[in-house]
Design a protein around this motif. Structure first.
Motif, mmCIF file in Angstrom:
data_model
loop_
_atom_site.group_PDB
_atom_site.id
_atom_site.type_symbol
_atom_site.label_atom_id
_atom_site.label_comp_id
_atom_site.label_asym_id
_atom_site.label_seq_id
_atom_site.Cartn_x
_atom_site.Cartn_y
_atom_site.Cartn_z
ATOM 1 N N GLU A 21 0.824 -1.207 0.000
ATOM 2 C CA GLU A 21 0.000 0.000 0.000
ATOM 3 C C GLU A 21 0.862 1.262 0.000
ATOM 4 O O GLU A 21 0.528 2.251 -0.658
ATOM 5 C CB GLU A 21 -0.940 0.024 1.205
ATOM 6 C CG GLU A 21 -2.075 -0.962 1.113
ATOM 7 C CD GLU A 21 -3.019 -0.665 -0.038
ATOM 8 O OE1 GLU A 21 -3.321 0.511 -0.299
ATOM 9 O OE2 GLU A 21 -3.450 -1.632 -0.698
ATOM 10 N N MET A 22 1.967 1.247 0.723
ATOM 11 C CA MET A 22 2.843 2.424 0.778
ATOM 12 C C MET A 22 3.443 2.733 -0.587
ATOM 13 O O MET A 22 3.711 3.890 -0.908
ATOM 14 C CB MET A 22 3.943 2.230 1.817
ATOM 15 C CG MET A 22 3.446 2.194 3.259
ATOM 16 S SD MET A 22 2.573 3.682 3.748
ATOM 17 C CE MET A 22 3.932 4.797 3.902
ATOM 18 N N LYS A 23 3.652 1.718 -1.410
ATOM 19 C CA LYS A 23 4.179 1.940 -2.757
ATOM 20 C C LYS A 23 3.137 2.596 -3.656
ATOM 21 O O LYS A 23 3.481 3.244 -4.634
ATOM 22 C CB LYS A 23 4.638 0.623 -3.369
ATOM 23 C CG LYS A 23 5.903 0.094 -2.728
ATOM 24 C CD LYS A 23 6.309 -1.235 -3.308
ATOM 25 C CE LYS A 23 7.540 -1.757 -2.566
ATOM 26 N NZ LYS A 23 7.878 -3.121 -2.943
ATOM 27 N N ARG A 24 1.872 2.450 -3.314
ATOM 28 C CA ARG A 24 0.788 3.023 -4.118
ATOM 29 C C ARG A 24 0.478 4.469 -3.725
ATOM 30 O O ARG A 24 -0.265 5.160 -4.427
ATOM 31 C CB ARG A 24 -0.465 2.181 -3.965
ATOM 32 C CG ARG A 24 -0.298 0.774 -4.530
ATOM 33 C CD ARG A 24 -1.482 -0.101 -4.251
ATOM 34 N NE ARG A 24 -2.708 0.479 -4.777
ATOM 35 C CZ ARG A 24 -3.911 0.050 -4.486
ATOM 36 N NH1 ARG A 24 -4.075 -0.963 -3.682
ATOM 37 N NH2 ARG A 24 -4.975 0.631 -5.008
ATOM 38 N N VAL A 25 1.032 4.933 -2.613
ATOM 39 C CA VAL A 25 0.753 6.286 -2.126
ATOM 40 C C VAL A 25 1.377 7.309 -3.064
ATOM 41 O O VAL A 25 2.508 7.137 -3.523
ATOM 42 C CB VAL A 25 1.322 6.464 -0.693
ATOM 43 C CG1 VAL A 25 1.223 7.919 -0.245
ATOM 44 C CG2 VAL A 25 0.600 5.551 0.283
ATOM 45 N N THR A 26 0.642 8.376 -3.344
ATOM 46 C CA THR A 26 1.182 9.483 -4.126
ATOM 47 C C THR A 26 1.724 10.519 -3.149
ATOM 48 O O THR A 26 0.959 11.193 -2.465
ATOM 49 C CB THR A 26 0.078 10.127 -4.999
ATOM 50 O OG1 THR A 26 -0.502 9.117 -5.819
ATOM 51 C CG2 THR A 26 0.633 11.229 -5.858
ATOM 52 N N TRP A 27 3.031 10.616 -3.080
ATOM 53 C CA TRP A 27 3.667 11.531 -2.136
ATOM 54 C C TRP A 27 3.773 12.914 -2.757
ATOM 55 O O TRP A 27 3.980 13.057 -3.958
ATOM 56 C CB TRP A 27 5.059 11.015 -1.765
ATOM 57 C CG TRP A 27 4.997 9.698 -1.066
ATOM 58 C CD1 TRP A 27 5.211 8.474 -1.610
ATOM 59 C CD2 TRP A 27 4.663 9.474 0.301
ATOM 60 N NE1 TRP A 27 5.038 7.501 -0.664
ATOM 61 C CE2 TRP A 27 4.702 8.075 0.523
ATOM 62 C CE3 TRP A 27 4.333 10.302 1.374
ATOM 63 C CZ2 TRP A 27 4.435 7.511 1.751
ATOM 64 C CZ3 TRP A 27 4.073 9.719 2.595
ATOM 65 C CH2 TRP A 27 4.117 8.351 2.779
ATOM 66 N N PRO A 28 3.654 13.984 -1.941
ATOM 67 C CA PRO A 28 3.782 15.341 -2.487
ATOM 68 C C PRO A 28 5.224 15.620 -2.908
ATOM 69 O O PRO A 28 6.165 15.067 -2.331
ATOM 70 C CB PRO A 28 3.380 16.242 -1.314
ATOM 71 C CG PRO A 28 3.590 15.422 -0.098
ATOM 72 C CD PRO A 28 3.374 13.994 -0.504
ATOM 73 N N THR A 29 5.355 16.488 -3.900
ATOM 74 C CA THR A 29 6.695 16.895 -4.323
ATOM 75 C C THR A 29 7.275 17.837 -3.266
ATOM 76 O O THR A 29 6.546 18.331 -2.386
ATOM 77 C CB THR A 29 6.642 17.637 -5.671
ATOM 78 O OG1 THR A 29 5.888 18.839 -5.494
ATOM 79 C CG2 THR A 29 6.005 16.785 -6.763
ATOM 80 N N ARG A 30 8.557 18.102 -3.373
ATOM 81 C CA ARG A 30 9.208 19.006 -2.423
ATOM 82 C C ARG A 30 8.550 20.392 -2.473
ATOM 83 O O ARG A 30 8.312 21.018 -1.445
ATOM 84 C CB ARG A 30 10.692 19.106 -2.748
ATOM 85 C CG ARG A 30 11.474 19.984 -1.795
ATOM 86 C CD ARG A 30 12.951 20.012 -2.188
ATOM 87 N NE ARG A 30 13.788 20.196 -1.046
ATOM 88 C CZ ARG A 30 14.235 19.230 -0.247
ATOM 89 N NH1 ARG A 30 13.910 17.989 -0.479
ATOM 90 N NH2 ARG A 30 14.995 19.498 0.777
ATOM 91 N N ARG A 31 8.242 20.846 -3.693
ATOM 92 C CA ARG A 31 7.609 22.165 -3.867
ATOM 93 C C ARG A 31 6.223 22.202 -3.223
ATOM 94 O O ARG A 31 5.858 23.175 -2.550
ATOM 95 C CB ARG A 31 7.524 22.471 -5.351
ATOM 96 C CG ARG A 31 7.021 23.848 -5.642
ATOM 97 C CD ARG A 31 7.074 24.125 -7.120
ATOM 98 N NE ARG A 31 6.608 25.477 -7.373
ATOM 99 C CZ ARG A 31 6.712 26.080 -8.511
ATOM 100 N NH1 ARG A 31 7.267 25.473 -9.535
ATOM 101 N NH2 ARG A 31 6.261 27.302 -8.668
ATOM 102 N N GLU A 32 5.420 21.152 -3.433
ATOM 103 C CA GLU A 32 4.084 21.082 -2.825
ATOM 104 C C GLU A 32 4.184 21.059 -1.306
ATOM 105 O O GLU A 32 3.425 21.745 -0.613
ATOM 106 C CB GLU A 32 3.350 19.835 -3.307
ATOM 107 C CG GLU A 32 2.921 19.870 -4.749
ATOM 108 C CD GLU A 32 2.359 18.544 -5.213
ATOM 109 O OE1 GLU A 32 1.499 18.566 -6.111
ATOM 110 O OE2 GLU A 32 2.788 17.477 -4.707
ATOM 111 N N LEU A 33 5.106 20.271 -0.804
ATOM 112 C CA LEU A 33 5.271 20.152 0.647
ATOM 113 C C LEU A 33 5.659 21.495 1.257
ATOM 114 O O LEU A 33 5.130 21.883 2.304
ATOM 115 C CB LEU A 33 6.323 19.089 0.968
ATOM 116 C CG LEU A 33 6.481 18.712 2.427
ATOM 117 C CD1 LEU A 33 5.187 18.145 2.982
ATOM 118 C CD2 LEU A 33 7.604 17.709 2.582
#
Length: 64
Positions: A18-30
Motif C-alpha cells: 500500500e505504501m508503494k501506491r501512495v502518491t507523495w507530495p513533491t518538495r515544492r508542494e510540501l
C-alpha cells in the motif's frame, strides 16, 4: 487463525504494498503546504491574542 486475523508478517507485507501506491507530495508542494499551515497558525494566534486582550479589558472595565 480462524477468527479472521492476519499474521503480523502478512500485515506488514500488505502495508508495504500500500505504501508503494501512495502518491507523495513533491518538495515544492510540501513547502507550499507547510507555509500555508504556518501562516494559518500565526493568523489564529494573533486573532485569539487580540480577542483575549479585548475580552480581558472588557471584564476589567465592567468589574471596576
Amino acid at each position: 487463525m480462524a477468527d479472521g486475523t492476519k499474521s503480523p508478517v502478512k500485515f506488514l507485507r500488505e502495508v508495504g504494498k500500500e505504501m508503494k501506491r501512495v502518491t507523495w507530495p513533491t518538495r515544492r508542494e510540501l513547502t507550499k503546504y507547510t507555509i500555508v499551515v504556518l501562516v494559518t497558525v500565526v493568523f489564529f494566534v494573533i486573532f485569539f491574542a487580540v480577542v483575549d486582550l479585548g475580552l480581558s479589558e472588557l471584564v476589567r472595565i465592567i468589574l471596576e
